[in-house]
Design an enzyme around this catalytic site. Structure first.
Site, short mmCIF file in Angstrom:
data_model
loop_
_atom_site.label_atom_id
_atom_site.label_comp_id
_atom_site.label_asym_id
_atom_site.label_seq_id
_atom_site.Cartn_x
_atom_site.Cartn_y
_atom_site.Cartn_z
N LYS A 41 -25.58 -5.79 -5.60
CA LYS A 41 -24.52 -6.69 -5.12
C LYS A 41 -23.45 -5.90 -4.36
CE LYS A 41 -22.27 -6.47 -9.62
NZ LYS A 41 -22.08 -7.18 -10.90
N ARG A 136 -17.80 -16.01 -18.90
CA ARG A 136 -17.68 -15.98 -17.44
C ARG A 136 -18.63 -17.05 -16.91
NH1 ARG A 136 -18.36 -10.34 -14.17
NH2 ARG A 136 -20.56 -10.79 -14.51
N TYR A 267 5.73 8.85 3.14
CA TYR A 267 6.52 7.63 2.94
C TYR A 267 7.22 7.65 1.58
CZ TYR A 267 4.37 5.33 6.96
OH TYR A 267 3.95 4.98 8.21
N MET A 315 -1.71 4.54 5.49
CA MET A 315 -2.84 3.74 5.96
C MET A 315 -4.01 4.60 6.43
SD MET A 315 -3.05 0.88 8.97
CE MET A 315 -1.93 -0.29 8.23
#
Ligand SMILES: *Cc1c(COP(=O)(O)O)cnc(C)c1O
Length: 375
Positions: A41, A136, A267, A315
């Protein structure tokens, strides 16, 4: 030159991991080795469907969630069983299931309704899913037999082909008692049914004696993460099971500079140099799928030397401490995780997540190089 970042997919490692898992099952119970659905998956846990088919060509079947991924497996030449772990979502899907011989988990009455009224459904193989406590997907224990009986009627009418039963474990990685209680529930509710059963994920498959202790005419285990060389357990490394990393995320230093004592990096100035130090800038950021919440100290390897990330991941770039690697300059190889670097599980642990998330989060802008299995 493209930006120097690459996810290298080692299909030989994938094949090795599958054989390692089968070897462990064989050691467990030489007389009754279960069949293996290799779970692919999320585009093969981020490795790509093509790589998964190459690496898992010896699996008995492939299990996934997306119909599109299942169809892709057929188009690439896979002739064995396919299983959709969430089943199908609307009546039109059944056309594709029949056309491409795709099997499905059936976990709710709505899916049985679709099968019962579909003009095209013919010989669809299904596993009816029992909810043994994960809460689930799956029928509740007191609903299961009625659902299974409906499936038997559909089978007798030619709508269904093979009919099996499955469940999913919630805590196979950390609480054997919960798993044993789930198995007990499965046994009780499916008692007397014939047909294949499917219970074990990676953690259960790797737990000695567990898969072999589950009775059933035919058992299909469903390992995923371990086949990619990562561990389902917080306290046991993939390496300790003899598994090898299938994905190596690598990049290069694109900048090197000196940060004076007391100055800060990146940052938010999240890291402050305690003394004058060399810092390297790596061409990898959160837009590549590297976790933004990885903090100072997250392991990374530069030019073969283990060091640490410093400051905030941006980023497109992140910064590393070059004090342990004084000779590293622009162009030096960096391994974020995988062969020759920290394991994906070590990186995940350092940022409060699991290897599954990191492997599946690598974004499409990162080029993938698939290493084939040598002939
Ligand atoms: C993802 C998944 C698996 C495989 O789980 P791993 O922990 O990766 O081995 C097996 N069964 C189902 C239903 C799943 O969703």
């Amino acid at each position: 030159m493209p930006r120097p970042i690459l996810a290298t997919i080692d299909t030989e490692a994938m094949s090795h991991n599958l054989r390692t898992v089968i070897g462990r099952l064989r050691q467990d119970a030489p007389g009754s080795v279960p069949f293996v659905w290799a779970v692919i998956k999320a585009r093969g846990y981020g490795h790509g469907i093509e790589a998964a088919l190459e690496g898992f060509s010896e699996a008995d079947g492939l299990a996934m969630l997306d119909l599109e991924e299942a169809v892709r497996c057929r188009e690439l030449g896979w002739t064995g069983p396919l299983l959709l772990l969430e089943g199908f979502f609307e009546p039109d899907d059944l056309d594709t299931l029949v056309r491409y011989r795709i099997g499905a988990a059936v976990h709710c009455d709505e899916q049985l309704d679709m099968l019962a009224t579909s003009p095209v459904a013919r010989q669809v193989d299904v596993f009816v899913k029992l909810n043994t406590g994960m809460h689930r997907l799956g029928f509740q224990p007191d609903e299961f037999r009625a659902a299974y009986d409906r499936a038997l009627v559909l089978q007798a009418g030619g709508v269904l082909g093979q009919l099996g039963a499955m469940t999913h474990f919630a805590r196979a990685d950390d609480d054997p008692d919960v798993t044993l209680a789930q198995i007990e529930c499965f046994r009780r509710v499916t008692d007397g049914l014939s047909g294949p059963v499917s219970l074990c994920n990676s953690a259960a498959t790797l737990t000695p004696g567990l898969a072999s202790g589950i009775a059933g005419d035919t058992q299909w285990v469903r390992p995923g993460i371990c086949l990619y060389g990562a561990s389902p357990f917080a306290d046991r490394s993939a390496d300790s099971f003899g598994l090898r990393p299938a994905m190596t995320l690598s990049a290069q230093l694109i900048g090197v500079h000196r940060v004076p004592a007391g100055e800060s990096v990146g940052y938010g100035h999240a890291f402050r140099a305690p003394h004058e130090m060399r810092v390297g800038i790596v061409a990898c950021g959160y837009a590549d799928g590297y976790p933004r919440h990885a903090a100072t100290g997250t392991p990374v390897t530069v030019a073969g030397v283990n060091t640490r990330l410093v400051g905030r991941v941006s980023m497109d770039m992140l910064a590393v401490d070059l004090d342990p690697v004084p000779e590293a300059s622009v162009g030096a190889p960096v391994v974020l995780w995988g062969a020759g670097g920290p394991s994906v599980d070590e990186v995940a642990a350092a940022c409060g997540t699991i290897g599954y998330e990191l492997l599946t989060a690598v974004t499409s802008r990162v080029p993938r190089r698939i290493l084939p299995i040598p002939a």
